[in-house]
Motif scaffolding. Structure first.
Motif, PDB file in Angstrom:
ATOM      1  N   THR A 199       5.185  48.380 108.456  1.00  9.36           N
ATOM      2  CA  THR A 199       5.665  48.648 107.100  1.00  9.36           C
ATOM      3  C   THR A 199       6.807  49.655 107.198  1.00  9.36           C
ATOM      4  N   THR A 200       7.951  49.341 106.614  1.00 10.38           N
ATOM      5  CA  THR A 200       9.138  50.183 106.737  1.00 10.38           C
ATOM      6  C   THR A 200       9.327  51.026 105.481  1.00 10.38           C
ATOM      7  N   VAL A 201       9.565  52.316 105.694  1.00 11.16           N
ATOM      8  CA  VAL A 201       9.858  53.263 104.617  1.00 11.16           C
ATOM      9  C   VAL A 201      11.193  53.926 104.941  1.00 11.16           C
ATOM     10  N   VAL A 202      12.137  53.893 104.004  1.00 12.64           N
ATOM     11  CA  VAL A 202      13.470  54.440 104.256  1.00 12.64           C
ATOM     12  C   VAL A 202      13.516  55.913 103.869  1.00 12.64           C
ATOM     13  N   SER A 203      14.506  56.617 104.379  1.00 10.30           N
ATOM     14  CA  SER A 203      14.682  58.034 104.074  1.00 10.30           C
ATOM     15  C   SER A 203      15.355  58.211 102.715  1.00 10.30           C
ATOM     16  N   ALA A 204      15.459  59.477 102.278  1.00 11.87           N
ATOM     17  CA  ALA A 204      16.082  59.766 100.981  1.00 11.87           C
ATOM     18  C   ALA A 204      17.562  59.397 100.986  1.00 11.87           C
ATOM     19  N   ALA A 205      18.244  59.640 102.109  1.00  5.59           N
ATOM     20  CA  ALA A 205      19.677  59.325 102.187  1.00  5.59           C
ATOM     21  C   ALA A 205      19.911  57.823 102.087  1.00  5.59           C
ATOM     22  N   ALA A 206      19.093  57.040 102.817  1.00  7.97           N
ATOM     23  CA  ALA A 206      19.243  55.588 102.755  1.00  7.97           C
ATOM     24  C   ALA A 206      18.870  55.060 101.377  1.00  7.97           C
ATOM     25  N   LEU A 207      17.911  55.718 100.737  1.00  8.17           N
ATOM     26  CA  LEU A 207      17.503  55.288  99.412  1.00  8.17           C
ATOM     27  C   LEU A 207      18.602  55.519  98.377  1.00  8.17           C
ATOM     28  N   SER A 208      19.257  56.671  98.463  1.00 11.47           N
ATOM     29  CA  SER A 208      20.304  56.991  97.491  1.00 11.47           C
ATOM     30  C   SER A 208      21.552  56.137  97.680  1.00 11.47           C
ATOM     31  N   GLU A 209      21.774  55.630  98.897  1.00 10.83           N
ATOM     32  CA  GLU A 209      22.945  54.803  99.168  1.00 10.83           C
ATOM     33  C   GLU A 209      22.717  53.330  98.869  1.00 10.83           C
ATOM     34  N   ALA A 210      21.493  52.961  98.574  1.00  5.41           N
ATOM     35  CA  ALA A 210      21.190  51.553  98.309  1.00  5.41           C
ATOM     36  C   ALA A 210      21.805  51.127  96.983  1.00  5.41           C
ATOM     37  N   ASP A 225      12.748  63.504  96.319  1.00  4.32           N
ATOM     38  CA  ASP A 225      11.368  63.544  95.831  1.00  4.32           C
ATOM     39  C   ASP A 225      10.759  62.144  95.778  1.00  4.32           C
ATOM     40  N   LEU A 226      11.566  61.191  95.341  1.00  8.22           N
ATOM     41  CA  LEU A 226      11.065  59.822  95.238  1.00  8.22           C
ATOM     42  C   LEU A 226      10.738  59.250  96.615  1.00  8.22           C
ATOM     43  N   ALA A 227      11.577  59.541  97.608  1.00 11.96           N
ATOM     44  CA  ALA A 227      11.340  59.035  98.961  1.00 11.96           C
ATOM     45  C   ALA A 227      10.080  59.648  99.566  1.00 11.96           C
ATOM     46  N   GLU A 228       9.879  60.949  99.372  1.00  9.82           N
ATOM     47  CA  GLU A 228       8.690  61.605  99.918  1.00  9.82           C
ATOM     48  C   GLU A 228       7.418  61.096  99.239  1.00  9.82           C
ATOM     49  N   PHE A 229       7.496  60.941  97.908  1.00 14.41           N
ATOM     50  CA  PHE A 229       6.321  60.438  97.186  1.00 14.41           C
ATOM     51  C   PHE A 229       6.002  59.002  97.589  1.00 14.41           C
ATOM     52  N   SER A 230       7.022  58.186  97.769  1.00 22.22           N
ATOM     53  CA  SER A 230       6.804  56.802  98.185  1.00 22.22           C
ATOM     54  C   SER A 230       6.265  56.736  99.610  1.00 22.22           C
ATOM     55  N   LEU A 231       6.709  57.639 100.467  1.00 21.57           N
ATOM     56  CA  LEU A 231       6.183  57.694 101.831  1.00 21.57           C
ATOM     57  C   LEU A 231       4.694  58.034 101.815  1.00 21.57           C
ATOM     58  N   ALA A 232       4.319  59.022 100.990  1.00 22.20           N
ATOM     59  CA  ALA A 232       2.904  59.391 100.875  1.00 22.20           C
ATOM     60  C   ALA A 232       2.088  58.229 100.317  1.00 22.20           C
ATOM     61  N   ASN A 233       2.655  57.513  99.327  1.00 21.89           N
ATOM     62  CA  ASN A 233       1.965  56.342  98.766  1.00 21.89           C
ATOM     63  C   ASN A 233       1.699  55.291  99.831  1.00 21.89           C
ATOM     64  N   ALA A 234       2.736  54.992 100.611  1.00 21.44           N
ATOM     65  CA  ALA A 234       2.599  53.963 101.644  1.00 21.44           C
ATOM     66  C   ALA A 234       1.582  54.384 102.702  1.00 21.44           C
ATOM     67  N   ILE A 235       1.648  55.655 103.118  1.00 20.50           N
ATOM     68  CA  ILE A 235       0.709  56.146 104.139  1.00 20.50           C
ATOM     69  C   ILE A 235      -0.723  56.078 103.619  1.00 20.50           C
ATOM     70  N   TYR A 236      -0.917  56.465 102.368  1.00 17.97           N
ATOM     71  CA  TYR A 236      -2.271  56.445 101.792  1.00 17.97           C
ATOM     72  C   TYR A 236      -2.834  55.021 101.761  1.00 17.97           C
ATOM     73  N   ALA A 237      -2.050  54.084 101.259  1.00 17.69           N
ATOM     74  CA  ALA A 237      -2.524  52.700 101.166  1.00 17.69           C
ATOM     75  C   ALA A 237      -2.858  52.131 102.546  1.00 17.69           C
ATOM     76  N   LEU A 238      -2.020  52.428 103.543  1.00 17.03           N
ATOM     77  CA  LEU A 238      -2.243  51.882 104.885  1.00 17.03           C
ATOM     78  C   LEU A 238      -3.384  52.592 105.600  1.00 17.03           C
ATOM     79  N   LEU A 239      -3.572  53.893 105.327  1.00 14.48           N
ATOM     80  CA  LEU A 239      -4.702  54.612 105.907  1.00 14.48           C
ATOM     81  C   LEU A 239      -6.028  54.021 105.428  1.00 14.48           C
ATOM     82  N   VAL A 240      -6.127  53.778 104.125  1.00 14.54           N
ATOM     83  CA  VAL A 240      -7.366  53.229 103.572  1.00 14.54           C
ATOM     84  C   VAL A 240      -7.610  51.811 104.081  1.00 14.54           C
ATOM     85  N   GLU A 241      -6.548  51.014 104.171  1.00 17.62           N
ATOM     86  CA  GLU A 241      -6.702  49.654 104.688  1.00 17.62           C
ATOM     87  C   GLU A 241      -7.082  49.664 106.165  1.00 17.62           C
TER      88      GLU A 241
END
Length: 294
Positions: A199-210, A225-241
């Protein structure tokens, strides 16, 4: 004279069945001890299977709830995905996050993640972050210099969002620059199947340039903030799975171990019965031979 000469031979002949009987009894005793050991192991593995079955229901329920977090993160990164050429892909700094656990007795749950990380490193080198002592021990043998941070004691029970946030914070603070975090973890397919996925999660810089992100007008730059929160979301979902996949793998491993113990007990019991019958037969032969001599 003849009786005196024959007496040593008769003594040897009488002692031979006794030695054979003692050897047979020793063998039966060893088989009986081994049979008791295997029976105790079967009780332990059967109990662990029951515990894993109970935990699996809870883990599946938590996984279904956590998938909502993962779906939101996937939608964000899919909408903001930028087109890139081959040169840009080669220049990207990658941080691989291998996620498993510290627990054992669960089949190849950790090896699947390790193999996937090794395959990714051959295609595109990068730094590595690890969740779990088991994958850390395996990855350290192939890429110890690439490990920048590791985590332990996560996922002993159903993982929480607080644990995922702590992992995300450490990745942001880690001494490694990255444009993408490729999370490699076990995905739950069914109660008896799982596989390692990326599962790929992009950084804040790559996110802002999209292009998808730049289409919206914002007074403040919220990409970090959005990139860090999305990273935590992805990690949480994958940890539980991954936790659900581990519990299912442990249940399957304990079931196989119990079946193997039952097969071994049947074989040892058959061997013990045959040995006991042989000892009894030898004793009857000795008794009949002595009665016939009298």
């Amino acid at each position: 004279m003849f009786a005196r000469a024959a007496r040593p031979a008769l003594t040897v002949a009488r002692s031979a069945p006794i030695k054979q009987q003692q050897a047979g009894m020793a063998t039966l005793k060893e088989i009986d001890q081994r049979l008791k050991s295997v029976r105790n192991i079967e009780k332990i593995t059967k109990s662990m299977k029951v515990v894993a079955s109970t935990k699996l229901t809870r883990a599946e329920r938590a996984m279904r709830e956590a998938k909502k977090y993962g779906t939101a993160s996937n939608e964000l990164f899919n909408e903001t995905k930028a087109e890139e050429n081959v040169d840009a892909k080669a220049e990207k700094k990658i941080l691989y996050l291998a996620m498993s656990s510290d627990g054992g007795l669960c089949g190849g749950i950790h090896s699947s993640v390790t193999r996937a990380v090794k395959k990714q490193l051959l295609e595109q080198p990068g730094k590595i972050a690890i969740v779990g002592d088991k994958p850390k021990a395996q990855i350290s043998r192939i890429a110890a210099d690439s490990i920048v941070v590791s985590f332990s004691a996560i996922g002993k029970d159903v993982p929480t969002f607080a644990e995922a946030s702590a992992v995300a914070d450490e990745l942001v603070k880690a001494d490694a620059e990255w444009d993408e975090v490729k999370i490699i973890s076990n995905h739950y397919l069914s109660a008896i199947a799982y596989e390692a996925r990326e599962t790929t999660v992009v950084s804040a810089a790559a996110l802002s340039e999209a292009a998808g992100f730049q289409a919206y007008e914002m007074e403040e730059d919220v990409s970090k903030d959005l990139a860090e929160f999305s990273l935590a979301n992805a990690i949480y979902a994958l940890l539980v799975e991954g936790h659900a996949a581990e519990i299912s793998a442990r249940r399957t491993a304990m079931e196989n171990a119990s079946n193997n113990a039952n097969d071994m007990m049947a074989s040892l019991q058959l061997q013990f019965n045959r040995g006991r019958q042989a000892v009894i037969t030898n004793e009857l032969i000795d008794i009949i031979t002595g009665a016939s001599a009298l």
